[in-house]
Design a protein around this motif. Structure first.
Motif, PDB file in Angstrom:
ATOM      1  N   LEU A 341       0.841  -1.200   0.000  1.00  0.00           N
ATOM      2  CA  LEU A 341       0.000   0.000   0.000  1.00  0.00           C
ATOM      3  C   LEU A 341       0.877   1.252   0.000  1.00  0.00           C
ATOM      4  CD1 LEU A 341      -2.741  -0.905   2.657  1.00  0.00           C
ATOM      5  CD2 LEU A 341      -2.959  -0.963   0.173  1.00  0.00           C
ATOM      6  N   LEU A 345      -2.463   6.061  -0.871  1.00  0.00           N
ATOM      7  CA  LEU A 345      -3.636   5.202  -0.808  1.00  0.00           C
ATOM      8  C   LEU A 345      -4.092   5.010   0.636  1.00  0.00           C
ATOM      9  CD1 LEU A 345      -5.722   3.384  -2.107  1.00  0.00           C
ATOM     10  CD2 LEU A 345      -4.037   1.508  -2.064  1.00  0.00           C
ATOM     11  N   VAL A 346      -3.140   4.810   1.549  1.00  0.00           N
ATOM     12  CA  VAL A 346      -3.491   4.637   2.964  1.00  0.00           C
ATOM     13  C   VAL A 346      -4.182   5.878   3.501  1.00  0.00           C
ATOM     14  CG1 VAL A 346      -2.529   4.440   5.292  1.00  0.00           C
ATOM     15  CG2 VAL A 346      -1.714   2.927   3.480  1.00  0.00           C
ATOM     16  N   ILE A 349      -7.709   6.057   2.240  1.00  0.00           N
ATOM     17  CA  ILE A 349      -8.581   5.124   2.973  1.00  0.00           C
ATOM     18  C   ILE A 349      -8.981   5.723   4.318  1.00  0.00           C
ATOM     19  CG2 ILE A 349      -8.665   2.885   4.144  1.00  0.00           C
ATOM     20  CD1 ILE A 349      -6.818   1.824   1.891  1.00  0.00           C
ATOM     21  N   VAL A 353     -12.817   6.557   5.658  1.00  0.00           N
ATOM     22  CA  VAL A 353     -13.328   5.961   6.897  1.00  0.00           C
ATOM     23  C   VAL A 353     -13.700   7.034   7.908  1.00  0.00           C
ATOM     24  CG1 VAL A 353     -12.724   4.531   8.887  1.00  0.00           C
ATOM     25  CG2 VAL A 353     -12.069   3.804   6.584  1.00  0.00           C
TER      26      VAL A 353
END
Length: 441
Positions: A341, A345-346, A349, A353
């Motif tokens: 990852l 991208l992390v 995310i 969330v």
């Protein structure tokens, strides 16, 4: 990702970043509120004792464990347990998910309240905050779904953008935000000192009866506030330790972090408590203190709009710097566990969330129960898991070796025994009281 991008470039930059993580709502309204509810000066004495203990032992241990593991929460627990027995490393890595989840849960709730602060800042800029009935104004958006959604998005996205370069971007932003935070609150404290009746607040803060120290709940609240204020949650400070060079003295850095964090708490109290005494207001009124009580005071003083603007700038900075640590703890651990990852991208995310869950907590009556669950259960449990892992599971030689790196005088057996037989029992006691008495810190 290249390792050098993840290091802090200076001791001062690290301290400011760590202080930024520690300084936040726990200081600005949490500390004054707990002090106001628990005897004033008596609470302060107990708090300073716990701050000294937890910083010298607990915080320095978290910095050291992170640096030895070269990574954050998940890898640090795995490393610590594996020093005892290699097969235990997997169990430690699994255990680390709980305090890591705590960091994410705190971040979700925290971002919602920082969005409220940003809303207040916008209202102070426009001047509307100076003319409204503050209780009606606060109720209007704090009880309505999605009322601060644009501000919520700005807070989450803006904070995550400051994490794109890892430690270096955290360091650069905190070198600006933290000095400005301190300057602003000193200015506010000077202004509040000129209010009629402010002296009563000072007397309450710095005087006490010895009998008040016999109240066990004063010590319980002080202990919980010290854990929360220093961000010793078994997760967040580990990742900052992972970005330290070997030549840096973790024990000294922990003391410096605690010193500036305590100064921030006291300066905030010097603004909040005397102002509340001057106006006959409840210092323990929680979130409404920032959005009802203080704006009402600012409406009544000369240059109130200017002071409102600088107050909420400081609060935004305090909130963002704390959010940086929470998001970084989660993001770094996810990258460590899933190396394919990318950081972008992390962070994307985490953004989805946090906003996806967090926007449903914008009404304050939803935010409160969420943060109570986090502070009653997750934070104390995480702090306890960390304390037990470092001082009872991890091999003493490994922990002592890492704490000693870079130190002119390495901590010795006394330091370790205090950690084992004083700090760990404090964490366990805090956890038991929180779980069985449902005390929200």
């Amino acid at each position: 990702m290249k390792r050098e991008k993840k290091k802090f470039t200076s001791r001062w930059g690290f301290v400011l970043s760590a202080v930024g993580s520690a300084v936040g709502m726990a200081n600005v309204w949490g500390f004054p509120a707990k002090m106001g509810q628990n005897g004033g000066g008596a609470f302060l004495v107990a708090y300073l004792i716990f701050i000294g203990l937890f910083s010298v032992v607990g915080l320095s241990a978290e910095y050291a464990v992170g640096r030895r593991a070269h990574t954050g929460t998940l890898g640090a627990y795995e490393m610590a347990w594996a020093t005892r027995k290699k097969e235990l490393g997997t169990a430690g890595g699994v255990l680390g998910w709980l305090p890591l989840a705590g960091s994410m849960c705190i971040a979700i709730g925290y971002a919602a309240i920082v969005a409220y602060v940003l809303k207040a800042f916008a209202s102070s800029i426009s001047g509307s905050l100076m003319t409204v009935d503050t209780a009606t104004w606060f109720e209007g958006f704090s009880t309505t779904d999605y009322s601060v959604l644009p501000f919520h998005a700005i807070v989450v996205v803006g904070t995550l953008l400051t994490l794109l370069l890892g430690a270096r971007s955290i360091e650069k932003t905190n070198k600006v935000m933290m000095p400005v935070f301190f300057i602003i609150f000193v200015i506010l404290a000077v202004r509040v000192s000129l209010l009629p009746g402010a002296a009563e607040g000072y007397r309450y803060m710095f005087s006490f009866r010895w009998a008040e120290l016999l109240d066990p709940m004063v010590w319980v609240w002080a202990m919980g506030q010290a854990f929360f204020s220093l961000s010793i949650t078994g997760s967040g400070m580990i990742v900052y330790g992972a970005y330290l060079d070997k030549e840096m003295d973790v024990a000294t850095l922990a003391k410096q972090t605690a010193l500036f964090d305590t100064i921030a708490a006291l300066v905030a109290a010097l603004v909040i408590i005397p102002a509340c005494f001057a106006y006959g207001l409840d210092v323990g009124s929680g979130p409404s203190l920032l959005f009802v009580t203080l704006p009402r005071i600012l409406q009544d003083i000369p240059l109130g709009q200017l002071f409102a603007i600088i107050l909420y700038i400081a609060m935004v900075f305090a909130g963002v710097s704390s959010l940086q640590n929470m998001f970084e703890a989660v993001g770094e651990s996810l990258q460590h566990r899933f190396p394919k990852l990318s950081r972008k991208l992390v962070l994307a995310i985490l953004c989805v969330v946090c906003l996806g869950i967090g926007v449903n907590m914008e009404p304050i009556f939803k935010w409160g129960p969420w943060m109570d669950i986090v502070s009653i259960y997750i934070i104390p449990i995480g702090a306890t898991l960390g304390a037990v892992s470092w001082f009872w599971i991890m091999r003493r030689e490994d922990l002592m070796d890492e704490v000693g790196h870079g130190a002119k005088k390495a901590p010795g057996r006394v330091w370790y025994n205090v950690g084992r037989f004083v700090y760990v029992p404090c964490a366990v006691l805090l956890c038991c009281i929180a779980l069985f008495k449902k005390v929200a810190f």
